[in-house]
Design an enzyme around this catalytic site. Structure first.
Site, mmCIF file in Angstrom:
data_model
loop_
_atom_site.group_PDB
_atom_site.id
_atom_site.type_symbol
_atom_site.label_atom_id
_atom_site.label_comp_id
_atom_site.label_asym_id
_atom_site.label_seq_id
_atom_site.Cartn_x
_atom_site.Cartn_y
_atom_site.Cartn_z
ATOM 1 N N TYR A 32 0.856 -1.188 0.000
ATOM 2 C CA TYR A 32 0.000 0.000 0.000
ATOM 3 C C TYR A 32 0.887 1.230 0.000
ATOM 4 C CZ TYR A 32 -4.974 -0.449 -0.028
ATOM 5 O OH TYR A 32 -6.255 -0.608 -0.452
ATOM 6 N N GLU B 141 -0.490 4.746 -0.645
ATOM 7 C CA GLU B 141 -1.304 5.941 -0.907
ATOM 8 C C GLU B 141 -0.454 7.191 -0.720
ATOM 9 O OE1 GLU B 141 -4.606 5.647 1.737
ATOM 10 O OE2 GLU B 141 -5.707 4.285 0.425
ATOM 11 N N ASP C 219 -5.822 13.804 -25.270
ATOM 12 C CA ASP C 219 -5.775 12.402 -24.849
ATOM 13 C C ASP C 219 -5.008 11.651 -25.939
ATOM 14 O OD1 ASP C 219 -6.219 9.730 -24.464
ATOM 15 O OD2 ASP C 219 -8.372 9.905 -24.121
ATOM 16 N N THR D 131 -2.824 6.406 -22.196
ATOM 17 C CA THR D 131 -2.662 5.052 -21.664
ATOM 18 C C THR D 131 -1.193 4.699 -21.867
ATOM 19 O OG1 THR D 131 -3.186 4.050 -23.798
ATOM 20 C CG2 THR D 131 -5.010 4.309 -22.248
ATOM 21 N N LYS E 299 -0.628 0.965 -25.304
ATOM 22 C CA LYS E 299 -0.916 0.837 -26.749
ATOM 23 C C LYS E 299 0.415 0.982 -27.507
ATOM 24 C CE LYS E 299 -5.738 2.263 -26.294
ATOM 25 N NZ LYS E 299 -5.979 2.736 -24.926
ATOM 26 N N ARG F 101 -0.715 -2.305 -18.864
ATOM 27 C CA ARG F 101 -2.023 -1.658 -18.928
ATOM 28 C C ARG F 101 -2.101 -0.569 -17.857
ATOM 29 N NH1 ARG F 101 -6.169 -2.791 -21.610
ATOM 30 N NH2 ARG F 101 -4.930 -4.374 -22.645
HETATM 31 C C1 LIG Z 1 -8.429 7.761 -26.733
HETATM 32 C C2 LIG Z 1 -8.596 6.854 -25.553
HETATM 33 N N1 LIG Z 1 -8.698 7.388 -24.340
HETATM 34 C C3 LIG Z 1 -8.861 6.636 -23.241
HETATM 35 C C4 LIG Z 1 -8.930 5.264 -23.341
HETATM 36 C C5 LIG Z 1 -9.224 4.484 -22.097
HETATM 37 O O1 LIG Z 1 -8.246 3.669 -21.692
HETATM 38 P P1 LIG Z 1 -8.558 2.482 -20.644
HETATM 39 O O2 LIG Z 1 -9.185 1.399 -21.424
HETATM 40 O O3 LIG Z 1 -7.194 2.155 -20.104
HETATM 41 O O4 LIG Z 1 -9.454 3.045 -19.591
HETATM 42 C C6 LIG Z 1 -8.803 4.654 -24.591
HETATM 43 C C7 LIG Z 1 -8.877 3.187 -24.695
HETATM 44 O O5 LIG Z 1 -9.011 2.589 -25.683
HETATM 45 C C8 LIG Z 1 -8.648 5.467 -25.727
HETATM 46 O O6 LIG Z 1 -8.567 4.954 -26.948
#
Ligand SMILES: Cc1ncc(COP(=O)(O)O)c(C=O)c1O
Length: 430
Positions: free
Chosen positions: A51, A53, A197, A223, A226, A232
């Site tokens: 843990y 936090e 994002d 993320t 990918k 993950r």
């Molecule tokens: C553009 C985008 N943002 C956020 C996410 C979310 O990621 P997670 O599945 O890890 O929550 C994805 C997942 O495919 C994504 O393509």
């Protein structure tokens, strides 16, 4: 995994079956990749017990000295990779990173502009079934019907009319580079905050192959699993200018930096204890991504996507925007008289894993769809190159043009098996 074999033979078998599936089938899901054995090892270790936090040096638990080392390394490497001033590596996923980002600049009920899901946006960019659509007032932009590129005039018109508090750019199924600078100019005119994002192209951005949003956006979320080829998880990045220039006044009248607000949104705002084993694995993946070999890999990801896109266009497939700048492409199957759902199922039977996907201006439901999304990060990790992409384009076509014909699926499956044997991936445990 000899302990697991004895302790839980059923789970042991399911893992072995999954290893065989990954080894022997063609993985074309654009959001997936194959991590290194070093990353796998870092995830399967005792830091899962801890843990922690809080943040390095400021934890709510004792005994954090070694997990602090791992988190500091992850943060420092991520900063270097993305030229960022502040990084939070704790989000458990991309969605967790996004919710923390939204709450940094907006409150429930505020207007948020995001990309239309049907045009390539993500659930967290405003779907009514997601926190984003349930908590915020969402307005959307999309792509131009003729070109398939993001319609920046529409982005500007909607921004001027709706005056969103926050604009979120980035996508799950958009094959072209995004003009973050243009988004920022539009956002600035109405005082909106801009979040990029980069969940999908993060690895290509880290490798310096496509434009980075870091200096144009107030926040960047991603993320790590990918194109970045890590475990993950999620991450939030803040560029130098934003960290230095922006202060946010809290309801109690204190001025905090964006980094401080982000950190407190991630923990304690939306998460409890961080997954320290995953953070250690993120650090390993970032170290790999800082090496020159990662740039070579990422160059090949794009070359492969472009080779496959060209092959498919030559075979009379309609690709959104007619190609790709990145690792991903979106195929509109309407001219083949096929839905995405049918194509996904047929390709899977033949050994090719893809996902059905809405295409812009789709007339099918999200469960059926008119398209499929495919991408090259995983196959490129195996070492496949343009020659293999040509072969794969032909194999996809053989399946699509012979729906329901088992003998064709069988032939394709055996070609895929042979192809996969030439590019070995993971070893099965003894
Ligand atoms: C553009 C985008 N943002 C956020 C996410 C979310 O990621 P997670 O599945 O890890 O929550 C994805 C997942 O495919 C994504 O393509």
């Amino acid at each position: 995994m000899s302990f697991l074999k004895n302790a839980d033979p059923e789970i042991y078998k399911s893992i072995n079956d999954e290893i065989s599936r990954q080894n022997n089938l063609l993985e074309l899901i654009a959001s997936e990749n194959f991590v290194s054995v070093a990353v796998l090892e870092a995830m399967g270790q005792v830091m899962t017990n801890k843990y922690a936090e809080g943040y390095p040096g400021k934890r709510y638990y004792g005994g954090c000295v070694y997990v602090d080392v791992a988190e500091d390394l992850a943060r420092e490497r991520a900063k270097k990779l993305f030229n960022a001033e502040h990084v939070n590596v704790q989000p458990h996923s991309g969605s967790q990173a996004n919710i923390a980002a939204y709450f940094t600049f907006a409150k429930p009920g505020d207007t948020v502009l995001g990309m239309n899901l049907d045009h390539g946006g993500h659930l967290t960019h405003g779907s009514p079934v997601n926190f984003s659509g349930r908590l915020f007032r969402i307005v959307s932009y999309g792509v131009d019907k003729e070109t398939g590129y993001i319609d920046m005039n529409q982005v500007e018109d909607i921004t001027n009319k709706e005056k969103p508090r926050l604009i979120i750019t980035g996508a799950s199924a958009y094959p072209r580079e995004i003009d973050y600078k243009a988004f920022r100019e539009i956002a600035d005119k109405v005082g909106a905050k801009l979040v990029a994002d980069i969940a999908h192209p993060a690895g290509l951005i880290a490798a310096g192959l496509i434009k980075s949003p870091i200096l144009h956006c107030h926040l960047v979320t991603t993320t790590t699993h990918k194109t970045l080829r890590g475990p993950r998880g999620g991450m939030i990045l803040i560029g130098k200018d934003e960290e230095n220039d922006m202060g946010i006044t809290t309801p109690k009248g204190k001025v905090k930096s964006v980094g401080q607000i982000v950190d407190s949104n991630v923990f304690p705002g939306f998460q409890g204890g961080p997954l320290m084993h995953v953070i250690a694995a993120k650090a390993v993946a970032f170290k790999e991504a800082l090496e020159p070999a990662f740039k070579d890999y990422s160059i090949q990801v794009i070359k492969n996507a472009q080779a496959l896109a060209k092959k498919l266009v030559d075979l009379d497939y309609n690709l959104t925007s007619n190609g790709t700048d990145t690792h991903v492409m979106l195929i509109d199957l309407r001219n083949k008289g096929l839905t995405g759902k049918k194509a996904e199922r047929a390709l899977e039977e033949a050994g090719i894993t893809v996902n059905k996907n809405m295409v812009p201006f789709d007339d099918q439901s999200p469960f059926t769809t008119s398209g499929i999304r495919i991408g090259t990060p995983a196959l490129t990790t195996r070492g496949m190159q343009e020659t293999e992409m040509e072969v794969i384009g032909d194999l996809i076509d053989q399946v699509i043009m012979n729906i329901g014909i088992d003998s064709v699926y069988k032939k394709v499956r055996s070609s895929i098996y042979e192809l996969c044997q030439r590019f070995p991936l993971y070893q099965l445990p003894a």
